[in-house]
Design a protein around this motif. Structure first.
Motif, PDB file in Angstrom:
ATOM      1  N   UNK A  65      36.201  29.854  46.266  1.00 39.52           N
ATOM      2  CA  UNK A  65      35.486  29.533  45.037  1.00 39.52           C
ATOM      3  C   UNK A  65      34.849  30.783  44.423  1.00 39.52           C
ATOM      4  N   UNK A  66      34.234  31.609  45.262  1.00 34.49           N
ATOM      5  CA  UNK A  66      33.556  32.806  44.752  1.00 34.49           C
ATOM      6  C   UNK A  66      34.544  33.796  44.140  1.00 34.49           C
ATOM      7  N   UNK A  67      35.749  33.900  44.720  1.00 35.83           N
ATOM      8  CA  UNK A  67      36.767  34.791  44.154  1.00 35.83           C
ATOM      9  C   UNK A  67      37.177  34.345  42.759  1.00 35.83           C
ATOM     10  N   UNK A  68      37.442  33.053  42.628  1.00 31.68           N
ATOM     11  CA  UNK A  68      37.863  32.540  41.319  1.00 31.68           C
ATOM     12  C   UNK A  68      36.716  32.568  40.312  1.00 31.68           C
ATOM     13  N   UNK A  69      35.511  32.346  40.765  1.00 30.98           N
ATOM     14  CA  UNK A  69      34.370  32.398  39.849  1.00 30.98           C
ATOM     15  C   UNK A  69      34.115  33.827  39.363  1.00 30.98           C
ATOM     16  N   UNK A  70      34.311  34.798  40.236  1.00 26.12           N
ATOM     17  CA  UNK A  70      34.150  36.194  39.830  1.00 26.12           C
ATOM     18  C   UNK A  70      35.219  36.594  38.816  1.00 26.12           C
ATOM     19  N   UNK A  71      36.457  36.181  39.072  1.00 23.83           N
ATOM     20  CA  UNK A  71      37.531  36.458  38.120  1.00 23.83           C
ATOM     21  C   UNK A  71      37.230  35.808  36.776  1.00 23.83           C
ATOM     22  N   UNK A  72      36.755  34.570  36.805  1.00 23.20           N
ATOM     23  CA  UNK A  72      36.428  33.873  35.568  1.00 23.20           C
ATOM     24  C   UNK A  72      35.295  34.536  34.811  1.00 23.20           C
ATOM     25  N   UNK A  73      34.260  34.954  35.541  1.00 21.08           N
ATOM     26  CA  UNK A  73      33.135  35.646  34.925  1.00 21.08           C
ATOM     27  C   UNK A  73      33.607  36.907  34.205  1.00 21.08           C
ATOM     28  N   UNK A  74      34.540  37.648  34.832  1.00 24.62           N
ATOM     29  CA  UNK A  74      35.045  38.887  34.220  1.00 24.62           C
ATOM     30  C   UNK A  74      36.003  38.600  33.069  1.00 24.62           C
ATOM     31  N   UNK A  75      36.989  37.716  33.320  1.00 27.60           N
ATOM     32  CA  UNK A  75      38.057  37.488  32.345  1.00 27.60           C
ATOM     33  C   UNK A  75      37.598  36.665  31.150  1.00 27.60           C
TER      34      UNK A  75
END
Length: 291
Positions: A65-75
């Motif tokens: 979850x944290x990996x996808x949330x970080x990607x989403x926050x950036x992208x």
């Protein structure tokens, strides 16, 4: 390249770049933080109920979850916020587009280190040709007499850094964790949820959620939510699954010329001969990267 991938590229380019037109329509009615927060609040709610009805709403673990949330926050969050803040500072759109177009070069330079995918001489040549086309297209449209703050001119670089990191992270996950791959609807849910959380405080304390809810703004928001925030990002992640990071990144070179064409349709902006020449050069560069 398969026909389905070609059509996916067309859909991605058109939907992605329509976001700039939507932002130009929407910013007079609200601030950049509030606009992005409202978009991703709506996207999160839509995806929540969609996943709930499909019985796919579940916790996937802190690491995933944290990996996808970080990607989403950036992208989503950082990329859009930086671009909209620059436009809100009255930085010429051509300069914003040119700075953001540095992203394919950055992705190409770093993808070998992050994803271990080698960049061929053919692809590097395509990236350089595409960048020349972008420079040519934008250079003849920049109004050097229009001044803005230093912050305004530097902030688009945040978009470049954010979308480059997000693209490489997503591609690395695709290559290394194929067995643990999440469905795209779940991925987008975690990404939009993270974006909504991060934008909540600046939208509240800086802009006080100030919005003029007029019919034009409502229609623009519907387009930004469904077509851009969902449609364009779904198309981008599908392309990242099928193509290497450099090939996907090269599509961002189409941003400035395609956005200018859309602005001609939406606002009656003039299309110059240099726009057509620049677009042609960009297309040649992208064809080099795709082969």
């Amino acid at each position: 390249m398969k026909n389905s991938t070609i059509w996916l590229i067309v859909v991605f380019v058109l939907l992605w770049n329509s976001g700039f037109i939507g932002a130009e329509y929407g910013l007079p009615y609200t601030g950049p933080f509030t606009l992005i927060f409202l978009r991703y609040f709506a996207v999160t709610v839509i995806l929540f109920f969609f996943l709930f009805t499909k019985k796919k709403l579940k916790w996937v673990g802190l690491k995933t979850a944290s990996q996808h949330m970080l990607i989403g926050f950036l992208a989503h969050g950082v990329w859009l916020t930086c671009a909209l803040l620059a436009l809100d500072q009255n930085v010429p759109a051509g300069i914003v587009a040119l700075l953001v177009a540095l992203q394919p070069m950055a992705t190409g330079a770093l993808s070998g280190y992050v994803t271990k995918e080698k960049i061929s001489l053919h692809q590097w040549l395509g990236l350089i040709i595409g960048f020349v086309g972008v420079v040519l297209t934008v250079a003849f449209r920049i109004d050097f007499n229009q001044s803005s703050s230093i912050f305004g001119y530097l902030i688009p670089l945040g978009s470049v850094i954010a979308i480059t990191i997000a693209t490489l992270m997503q591609r690395k996950m695709e290559l290394e964790n194929k067995k643990e791959k999440l469905p795209l609807d779940q991925v987008l849910f975690y990404q939009s949820f993270a974006t909504m959380l991060v934008l909540f405080l600046p939208a509240l304390y800086i802009e006080d959620f100030s919005v003029e809810w007029l019919p034009n703004f409502t229609l623009v928001m519907i387009w930004l939510i469904l077509a851009v925030s969902i449609g364009a990002y779904v198309a981008m992640w599908l392309l990242i699954e099928r193509l290497d990071a450099t090939r996907v990144a090269s599509l961002f070179y189409l941003g400035p010329p395609v956005t200018m064409f859309m602005a001609w349709l939406a606002f009656g902006d003039t299309i110059m001969l240099t726009d057509i020449i620049g677009i042609s050069i960009v297309i040649v560069g992208i064809l080099f990267t795709q082969n």
